[in-house]
Motif scaffolding. Structure first.
Motif, mmCIF file in Angstrom:
data_model
loop_
_atom_site.group_PDB
_atom_site.id
_atom_site.type_symbol
_atom_site.label_atom_id
_atom_site.label_comp_id
_atom_site.label_asym_id
_atom_site.label_seq_id
_atom_site.Cartn_x
_atom_site.Cartn_y
_atom_site.Cartn_z
ATOM 1 N N MET A 1 -7.107 -7.360 6.165
ATOM 2 C CA MET A 1 -6.716 -7.102 4.806
ATOM 3 C C MET A 1 -5.960 -5.780 4.759
ATOM 4 S SD MET A 1 -9.231 -7.114 1.516
ATOM 5 C CE MET A 1 -9.646 -8.825 1.739
ATOM 6 N N LYS A 3 -4.732 -2.385 3.483
ATOM 7 C CA LYS A 3 -5.263 -1.394 2.555
ATOM 8 C C LYS A 3 -4.115 -0.597 1.961
ATOM 9 C CE LYS A 3 -8.509 2.456 2.375
ATOM 10 N NZ LYS A 3 -7.692 3.529 1.875
ATOM 11 N N LYS A 4 -4.137 -0.475 0.645
ATOM 12 C CA LYS A 4 -3.140 0.366 0.003
ATOM 13 C C LYS A 4 -3.778 1.711 -0.327
ATOM 14 C CE LYS A 4 -4.068 -1.060 -4.717
ATOM 15 N NZ LYS A 4 -3.533 -1.422 -5.990
ATOM 16 N N THR A 6 -5.440 3.977 -2.488
ATOM 17 C CA THR A 6 -6.191 3.846 -3.719
ATOM 18 C C THR A 6 -6.620 5.236 -4.165
ATOM 19 O OG1 THR A 6 -7.038 1.721 -2.963
ATOM 20 C CG2 THR A 6 -8.225 2.772 -4.756
ATOM 21 N N SER A 66 -12.877 -5.196 -2.918
ATOM 22 C CA SER A 66 -12.057 -5.946 -1.973
ATOM 23 C C SER A 66 -10.966 -6.726 -2.701
ATOM 24 C CB SER A 66 -12.938 -6.898 -1.167
ATOM 25 O OG SER A 66 -12.156 -7.673 -0.301
ATOM 26 N N LYS A 67 -11.334 -7.415 -3.782
ATOM 27 C CA LYS A 67 -10.379 -8.250 -4.506
ATOM 28 C C LYS A 67 -9.341 -7.406 -5.252
ATOM 29 C CE LYS A 67 -10.130 -11.913 -7.950
ATOM 30 N NZ LYS A 67 -10.868 -12.730 -8.899
ATOM 31 N N LYS A 70 -8.133 -4.163 -2.498
ATOM 32 C CA LYS A 70 -7.887 -4.502 -1.086
ATOM 33 C C LYS A 70 -8.497 -3.448 -0.153
ATOM 34 C CE LYS A 70 -5.096 -7.907 -2.337
ATOM 35 N NZ LYS A 70 -5.726 -8.476 -3.508
ATOM 36 N N ASP A 71 -9.707 -3.014 -0.489
ATOM 37 C CA ASP A 71 -10.382 -1.974 0.287
ATOM 38 C C ASP A 71 -11.785 -2.459 0.635
ATOM 39 O OD1 ASP A 71 -10.896 0.408 1.551
ATOM 40 O OD2 ASP A 71 -10.728 1.661 -0.237
ATOM 41 N N ASN A 72 -12.286 -2.005 1.761
ATOM 42 C CA ASN A 72 -13.641 -2.330 2.191
ATOM 43 C C ASN A 72 -14.365 -1.042 2.542
ATOM 44 O OD1 ASN A 72 -13.549 -5.283 2.196
ATOM 45 N ND2 ASN A 72 -12.035 -5.027 3.807
#
Length: 123
Positions: A1, A3-4, A6, A66-67, A70-72
């Motif tokens: 995924m 990651k932008k 944030t 996540s949704k 786009k981070d975990n």
């Protein structure tokens, strides 16, 4: 995924929304930026009423972040006993407690110099 970048404010708002989605209680943000030698910029602390609710809060936060962002989390620990789950998003660390464990460790007092924001909930 992928990651932008944030912002901490976006992450905090999304985490709080995830907590509120499953009715997490006593949500508090500790701003640690003015304190020297801290491991992150913010703590978000909340509590659930049972192991099941603590796990539901953690799952809700992870899914929402996540949704939407786009981070975990970089690291999660404590899920097995679900009394105190720590979710490390590097600059923001989320602590999801059961009430008696939160009272015992009293993180808010340990970080008494931090700027504290209590989130009002309507449930």
């Amino acid at each position: 995924m992928a990651k932008k970048n944030t912002s901490p404010d976006e992450l905090i708002a999304t985490v709080i929304s995830g907590i509120e989605d499953v009715k997490g209680k006593e949500i508090t943000i500790l701003d640690l930026r003015e304190i020297e030698n801290t491991v992150c910029d913010y703590f978000i602390i909340c509590e659930g009423t049972s192991n099941t609710q603590v796990n539901a809060i953690v799952n809700s936060i992870q899914k929402k972040v996540s949704k939407e962002l786009k981070d975990n989390p970089w690291h999660v620990e404590g899920v097995d006993n679900a009394e105190w789950v720590l979710m490390d998003y590097v600059n923001v660390v989320v602590h999801v407690f059961q009430k008696h464990i939160r009272s015992y460790y009293d993180i808010e007092s340990l970080w008494g110099d931090a700027k504290t924001t209590v989130i009002e909930t309507s449930y």
